[in-house]
Design a protein around this motif. Structure first.
Motif, PDB file in Angstrom:
ATOM      1  N   ILE A 482      -2.045  -6.040   2.833  1.00  0.00           N
ATOM      2  CA  ILE A 482      -2.174  -4.646   2.443  1.00  0.00           C
ATOM      3  C   ILE A 482      -0.792  -4.045   2.234  1.00  0.00           C
ATOM      4  CG2 ILE A 482      -3.098  -2.390   3.074  1.00  0.00           C
ATOM      5  CD1 ILE A 482      -5.080  -3.765   4.881  1.00  0.00           C
ATOM      6  N   ALA A 483      -0.596  -3.340   1.124  1.00  0.00           N
ATOM      7  CA  ALA A 483       0.686  -2.715   0.817  1.00  0.00           C
ATOM      8  C   ALA A 483       0.976  -1.579   1.802  1.00  0.00           C
ATOM      9  CB  ALA A 483       0.675  -2.186  -0.619  1.00  0.00           C
ATOM     10  N   PRO A 484       2.245  -1.318   2.097  1.00  0.00           N
ATOM     11  CA  PRO A 484       2.592  -0.275   3.070  1.00  0.00           C
ATOM     12  C   PRO A 484       2.043   1.099   2.709  1.00  0.00           C
ATOM     13  CG  PRO A 484       4.504  -1.640   2.564  1.00  0.00           C
ATOM     14  CD  PRO A 484       3.427  -2.046   1.610  1.00  0.00           C
ATOM     15  N   GLU A 485       2.034   1.445   1.420  1.00  0.00           N
ATOM     16  CA  GLU A 485       1.587   2.786   1.034  1.00  0.00           C
ATOM     17  C   GLU A 485       0.093   2.999   1.273  1.00  0.00           C
ATOM     18  OE1 GLU A 485       1.525   0.230  -2.737  1.00  0.00           O
ATOM     19  OE2 GLU A 485       2.845   0.549  -1.007  1.00  0.00           O
ATOM     20  N   VAL A 486      -0.679   1.904   1.404  1.00  0.00           N
ATOM     21  CA  VAL A 486      -2.097   2.042   1.712  1.00  0.00           C
ATOM     22  C   VAL A 486      -2.276   2.555   3.138  1.00  0.00           C
ATOM     23  CG1 VAL A 486      -4.300   0.817   1.884  1.00  0.00           C
ATOM     24  CG2 VAL A 486      -2.703   0.238   0.064  1.00  0.00           C
ATOM     25  N   PHE A 487      -1.341   2.192   4.033  1.00  0.00           N
ATOM     26  CA  PHE A 487      -1.362   2.682   5.405  1.00  0.00           C
ATOM     27  C   PHE A 487      -0.729   4.064   5.524  1.00  0.00           C
ATOM     28  CE2 PHE A 487      -1.587  -1.930   6.454  1.00  0.00           C
ATOM     29  CZ  PHE A 487      -2.756  -1.886   7.188  1.00  0.00           C
ATOM     30  N   SER A 488       0.407   4.253   4.847  1.00  0.00           N
ATOM     31  CA  SER A 488       1.163   5.499   5.003  1.00  0.00           C
ATOM     32  C   SER A 488       1.714   5.942   3.660  1.00  0.00           C
ATOM     33  CB  SER A 488       2.322   5.301   5.984  1.00  0.00           C
ATOM     34  OG  SER A 488       3.158   6.440   6.011  1.00  0.00           O
ATOM     35  N   ARG A 489       1.443   7.213   3.277  1.00  0.00           N
ATOM     36  CA  ARG A 489       1.918   7.743   1.995  1.00  0.00           C
ATOM     37  C   ARG A 489       3.440   7.996   2.020  1.00  0.00           C
ATOM     38  NH1 ARG A 489      -2.276   6.043   2.040  1.00  0.00           N
ATOM     39  NH2 ARG A 489      -4.201   6.755   1.054  1.00  0.00           N
ATOM     40  N   ASN A 490       4.085   7.791   3.181  1.00  0.00           N
ATOM     41  CA  ASN A 490       5.539   7.937   3.231  1.00  0.00           C
ATOM     42  C   ASN A 490       6.232   6.921   2.325  1.00  0.00           C
ATOM     43  OD1 ASN A 490       5.495  10.045   5.076  1.00  0.00           O
ATOM     44  ND2 ASN A 490       5.488   8.659   6.844  1.00  0.00           N
ATOM     45  N   PHE A 491       5.554   5.822   2.035  1.00  0.00           N
ATOM     46  CA  PHE A 491       6.139   4.776   1.197  1.00  0.00           C
ATOM     47  C   PHE A 491       5.869   4.992  -0.287  1.00  0.00           C
ATOM     48  CE2 PHE A 491       5.528   2.818   5.367  1.00  0.00           C
ATOM     49  CZ  PHE A 491       6.806   2.305   5.601  1.00  0.00           C
ATOM     50  N   GLY A 492       4.996   5.941  -0.643  1.00  0.00           N
ATOM     51  CA  GLY A 492       4.680   6.196  -2.040  1.00  0.00           C
ATOM     52  C   GLY A 492       3.183   6.313  -2.247  1.00  0.00           C
ATOM     53  N   ASN A 493       2.777   6.424  -3.513  1.00  0.00           N
ATOM     54  CA  ASN A 493       1.368   6.592  -3.863  1.00  0.00           C
ATOM     55  C   ASN A 493       0.664   5.244  -3.973  1.00  0.00           C
ATOM     56  OD1 ASN A 493       1.739   9.375  -4.090  1.00  0.00           O
ATOM     57  ND2 ASN A 493       2.405   9.176  -6.234  1.00  0.00           N
ATOM     58  N   VAL A 494      -0.614   5.222  -3.624  1.00  0.00           N
ATOM     59  CA  VAL A 494      -1.426   4.032  -3.823  1.00  0.00           C
ATOM     60  C   VAL A 494      -1.693   3.873  -5.324  1.00  0.00           C
ATOM     61  CG1 VAL A 494      -3.614   2.909  -3.305  1.00  0.00           C
ATOM     62  CG2 VAL A 494      -2.493   4.308  -1.566  1.00  0.00           C
ATOM     63  N   SER A 495      -1.443   2.684  -5.845  1.00  0.00           N
ATOM     64  CA  SER A 495      -1.573   2.469  -7.281  1.00  0.00           C
ATOM     65  C   SER A 495      -1.816   0.992  -7.553  1.00  0.00           C
ATOM     66  CB  SER A 495      -0.294   2.918  -7.997  1.00  0.00           C
ATOM     67  OG  SER A 495       0.766   2.031  -7.672  1.00  0.00           O
ATOM     68  N   TYR A 496      -1.725   0.624  -8.840  1.00  0.00           N
ATOM     69  CA  TYR A 496      -1.848  -0.795  -9.192  1.00  0.00           C
ATOM     70  C   TYR A 496      -0.722  -1.620  -8.573  1.00  0.00           C
ATOM     71  CZ  TYR A 496       1.741   0.345 -12.676  1.00  0.00           C
ATOM     72  OH  TYR A 496       2.885   0.765 -13.290  1.00  0.00           O
ATOM     73  N   LYS A 497       0.372  -0.946  -8.161  1.00  0.00           N
ATOM     74  CA  LYS A 497       1.458  -1.656  -7.486  1.00  0.00           C
ATOM     75  C   LYS A 497       1.015  -2.187  -6.116  1.00  0.00           C
ATOM     76  CE  LYS A 497       4.812  -1.127 -10.507  1.00  0.00           C
ATOM     77  NZ  LYS A 497       6.044  -0.411 -10.191  1.00  0.00           N
ATOM     78  N   SER A 498      -0.100  -1.660  -5.573  1.00  0.00           N
ATOM     79  CA  SER A 498      -0.619  -2.185  -4.306  1.00  0.00           C
ATOM     80  C   SER A 498      -1.126  -3.611  -4.481  1.00  0.00           C
ATOM     81  CB  SER A 498      -1.737  -1.276  -3.781  1.00  0.00           C
ATOM     82  OG  SER A 498      -1.283   0.054  -3.629  1.00  0.00           O
ATOM     83  N   ASP A 499      -1.740  -3.901  -5.635  1.00  0.00           N
ATOM     84  CA  ASP A 499      -2.143  -5.280  -5.939  1.00  0.00           C
ATOM     85  C   ASP A 499      -0.931  -6.186  -6.121  1.00  0.00           C
ATOM     86  OD1 ASP A 499      -4.830  -4.785  -5.809  1.00  0.00           O
ATOM     87  OD2 ASP A 499      -5.155  -4.683  -7.966  1.00  0.00           O
ATOM     88  N   VAL A 500       0.160  -5.634  -6.655  1.00  0.00           N
ATOM     89  CA  VAL A 500       1.381  -6.415  -6.835  1.00  0.00           C
ATOM     90  C   VAL A 500       1.906  -6.869  -5.477  1.00  0.00           C
ATOM     91  CG1 VAL A 500       3.741  -6.392  -7.714  1.00  0.00           C
ATOM     92  CG2 VAL A 500       1.939  -5.215  -8.978  1.00  0.00           C
ATOM     93  N   TYR A 501       1.884  -5.966  -4.483  1.00  0.00           N
ATOM     94  CA  TYR A 501       2.331  -6.326  -3.136  1.00  0.00           C
ATOM     95  C   TYR A 501       1.483  -7.471  -2.578  1.00  0.00           C
ATOM     96  CZ  TYR A 501       3.614  -5.949   1.782  1.00  0.00           C
ATOM     97  OH  TYR A 501       4.042  -6.228   3.060  1.00  0.00           O
ATOM     98  N   SER A 502       0.159  -7.337  -2.688  1.00  0.00           N
ATOM     99  CA  SER A 502      -0.733  -8.383  -2.168  1.00  0.00           C
ATOM    100  C   SER A 502      -0.456  -9.721  -2.842  1.00  0.00           C
ATOM    101  CB  SER A 502      -2.195  -7.977  -2.372  1.00  0.00           C
ATOM    102  OG  SER A 502      -2.482  -6.759  -1.720  1.00  0.00           O
ATOM    103  N   PHE A 503      -0.193  -9.689  -4.155  1.00  0.00           N
ATOM    104  CA  PHE A 503       0.111 -10.929  -4.872  1.00  0.00           C
ATOM    105  C   PHE A 503       1.416 -11.525  -4.364  1.00  0.00           C
ATOM    106  CE2 PHE A 503       2.270 -13.039  -8.474  1.00  0.00           C
ATOM    107  CZ  PHE A 503       1.384 -14.088  -8.662  1.00  0.00           C
ATOM    108  N   GLY A 504       2.409 -10.674  -4.078  1.00  0.00           N
ATOM    109  CA  GLY A 504       3.671 -11.180  -3.541  1.00  0.00           C
ATOM    110  C   GLY A 504       3.487 -11.891  -2.215  1.00  0.00           C
ATOM    111  N   MET A 505       2.659 -11.321  -1.321  1.00  0.00           N
ATOM    112  CA  MET A 505       2.388 -11.988  -0.051  1.00  0.00           C
ATOM    113  C   MET A 505       1.664 -13.309  -0.267  1.00  0.00           C
ATOM    114  SD  MET A 505       3.844 -10.178   2.197  1.00  0.00           S
ATOM    115  CE  MET A 505       3.229 -11.096   3.603  1.00  0.00           C
ATOM    116  N   LEU A 506       0.773 -13.348  -1.277  1.00  0.00           N
ATOM    117  CA  LEU A 506       0.078 -14.590  -1.597  1.00  0.00           C
ATOM    118  C   LEU A 506       1.069 -15.655  -2.068  1.00  0.00           C
ATOM    119  CD1 LEU A 506      -3.258 -14.998  -3.475  1.00  0.00           C
ATOM    120  CD2 LEU A 506      -1.284 -16.232  -4.291  1.00  0.00           C
TER     121      LEU A 506
END
Length: 624
Positions: A482-506
């Protein structure tokens, strides 16, 4: 209801004499202008089409009674009249719709192969055309192709044990396939559920002569001024005639209309009110899933009953997986089409996830996204039917060094690139952007050629392409991905970039694996941070390699993964850029700044080798 039925019966009884009078009047007018070329003729069998202008039947009509190219023939053994199309393609005419100017044709040989005969068809010299059509390449393959290929349709009667024949709209060929020929066919014969083409009932239409206008007005059609057929284009024009009621019938119709008009109006009002009240009651009684399935009943995939599910799975005999969502069984739709049947648990919120997955998967067609074959919503029993992928999930091959090394780093790179292309399609390839929110190895399945396919869209969200961010009421996804912004908006807005984070961890999972020996021997070690430090300091990554080029592949996957897991969404690349990075040779990739440094959020802009990522993201509301 009883009043409505009684009133309707009364109006029918009163209208019957009027209708009879109108019919007699109409027939009388036609009889007065009887034309031998217009007299309908039925041949072959009683339920065959009646043959009249512009068609003419050899042996029953004079050839001048019909339009050029509309000649039919009939023999005692024929089931339907036969039409000859260019070049020497004989077809049965099963139905003629004179108003819409269409005919339904079929193969006259019940044991023949219509596809083989149609390869000689050329409609450019014929008055008949397919209503909607496209060019299809016929492909001969020495071995059976993966039935999961989208837009590859198997031609059963042309296929043999030694080779298989497919029709496709695309020219991309497997190494074991050769192109035979190209043919224009209508899209209506494609069966996406089974990956086949059905030639049983093709439909053709004609534009000239325009007799449909006459049929729509209740009139007949013939050559203008009843002239005989001539080769001259000017003398091929047609006209409408006949069909008018007798003069004496018009006053009767007028009187009947004045008497029955108010009663008929009352019946119409009662009928409208009854329909409105009935529909209102039905809508009040419908549950959420029933309303959704009504809206999407025309979509592929197909709907199955629970009895169908039990038959497909052979009474749930072969269990292949289980999770919090339910149990997965292997099933069979036909002799060579297997499916994975996911039986969903009856838990709270299951209805929303079920609707979400069917709605999302119904609009997705991509080689790197698993195909939803069907669904079941039978009472409280719900199931999803997917194409069956024999090699299970990616997790199996990255959680064990033995399995991972059996694939090789080059194949793992191809798998990573396929996943990236699938996510890029979800973000950019559909009418609406699809955010998956649960990218992880368990949700990437592998087919028999180890091509990756993204699955499990229960947490997915739809949003407009013009709006890049979504607001969320609660975090969703799997811990660790899970991308950090999904937990806390201090890191930014939830967006398609959240899938990018998950792919990076994969990607980093693929590099390190859950049983990476170096990470295990380092106490309290977080593998992504550990490998970043090694990479940043130019040290050996400590990953086992077996062939030349493996080290370069591992370094590329690591750098791309680290770019994707940057804490702030604005520092991550889009999936389009990720695909370009993976397709490149990797020499130009630079190591990003540390994604583990604790800094304040700011609208920075990330770069790799000169590429600039997007900055501010607009917030939009979450759409359930």
């Amino acid at each position: 209801m009883a009043i409505f039925q009684g009133t309707l019966l009364l109006i029918v009884l009163l209208l019957a004499p009027m209708a009879a009078a109108a019919t007699v009047g109409g027939l009388g007018g036609a009889e007065e202008q009887l034309d031998e070329c217009i007299t309908p003729t039925i041949c072959c069998q009683q339920d065959g089409p009646d043959v009249r202008f512009p068609f003419w039947l050899k042996g029953h009509h004079h050839q001048n009674c019909g339009y050029p190219g509309f000649d039919l023939s009939c023999t005692p053994e024929s089931k339907y009249p036969v039409l000859q199309l260019p070049f020497s393609v004989n077809v049965f005419v099963k139905h003629i719709d004179y108003k819409s100017q269409t005919i339904n044709i079929s193969d006259p040989d019940p044991h023949g192969c219509f596809a083989r005969q149609l390869q000689h068809l050329n409609l450019s010299a014929s008055p008949f055309q397919f209503q909607t059509n496209g060019d299809f390449s016929f492909i001969n393959c020495s071995q059976r192709q993966d039935s999961n290929f989208f837009d590859w349709f198997r031609i059963a009667c042309l296929s043999k044990q030694s080779h298989q024949v497919y029709a496709t709209r695309y020219d991309g060929l497997d190494i074991s396939c050769t192109k035979m020929y190209t043919m224009s066919l209508p899209y209506e014969i494609l069966d996406y559920s089974y990956g086949t083409i059905t030639f049983d009932d093709l439909q053709l239409n004609w534009s000239k002569p325009e007799c449909g206008k006459c049929e729509a007005r209740g009139k007949n059609c013939r050559f203008k001024n009843n002239n005989n057929c001539s080769s001259s284009e000017s003398q091929l024009s047609t006209e409408c005639f006949g069909g008018k009621p007798k003069q004496g019938a018009l006053p009767k119709l007028k009187i009947a209309g004045e008497v029955l008009g108010p009663t008929l109006l009352l019946v119409v009002v009662i009928a409208i009110y009854h329909v409105y009240r009935s529909n209102k009651m039905k809508k009040a009684d419908q549950v959420k899933i029933d309303k959704f399935l009504e809206d999407y009943k025309a979509l592929k995939p197909a709907r199955y009953s629970y009895a169908d599910i039990k038959k497909i799975t052979n009474q749930f005999e072969d269990k292949v997986g289980q999770g919090g969502y339910g149990i997965v069984y292997k099933g069979k739709l036909s002799d060579d089409v297997y499916v994975a049947v996911k039986i969903l648990n009856n838990v709270k919120g299951n209805g929303d996830e079920f609707i979400n997955e069917v709605q999302t998967m119904g609009r997705i067609h991509h080689i790197n996204v698993v195909r939803l074959v069907g669904y079941c919503a039978d009472g409280f029993r719900r199931a999803l039917l997917y194409e069956f992928l024999p090699n299970n999930s990616l997790e199996k091959f990255i959680s064990s060094n033995q399995e991972k090394h059996s694939l090789g780093w080059e194949k793992l790179h191809d798998i990573a690139l396929g996943i990236a292309k699938g996510i890029e399609y979800l973000h950019l390839g559909c009418d609406q952007r699809i955010l998956h929110f649960d990218i992880k190895p368990q949700n990437v399945l592998l087919d028999n050629k180890f091509n990756p396919k993204i699955s499990d869209f229960g947490l997915a969200k739809l949003c407009s392409k013009e709006q890049s961010a979504v607001s969320m009421t609660a975090a969703r996804g799997t811990v660790g991905y899970i991308a950090p912004e999904v937990f806390s908006r201090n890191f930014g807005n939830v967006s398609y970039k959240s899938d990018v984070y998950s792919f990076g961890m994969l990607l980093l999972d693929m590099v390190g694996g859950k049983q990476n020996t170096v990470a295990q021997n380092t106490s309290e070690c977080y593998f992504p941070e550990w490998i970043y430090k090694r990479l940043d300091q130019g040290e050996n990554l400590g990953i086992q390699i077996e062939e030349d080029g493996d080290a370069k592949t591992i370094r590329k996957l690591t750098i791309v993964g680290l770019w994707c897991i940057q804490w702030y969404p604005v520092d991550r690349p889009s999936m389009k850029v990720v695909v370009q990075m993976l397709e490149g040779n990797g020499d130009t990739l630079t190591v990003p700044h540390s994604p583990f440094a604790s800094t304040n959020p700011m609208p920075t802009r990330g770069t790799t080798g000169g590429r600039t990522f997007d900055s501010e993201l607009e917030i939009i509301s979450e759409s359930e």
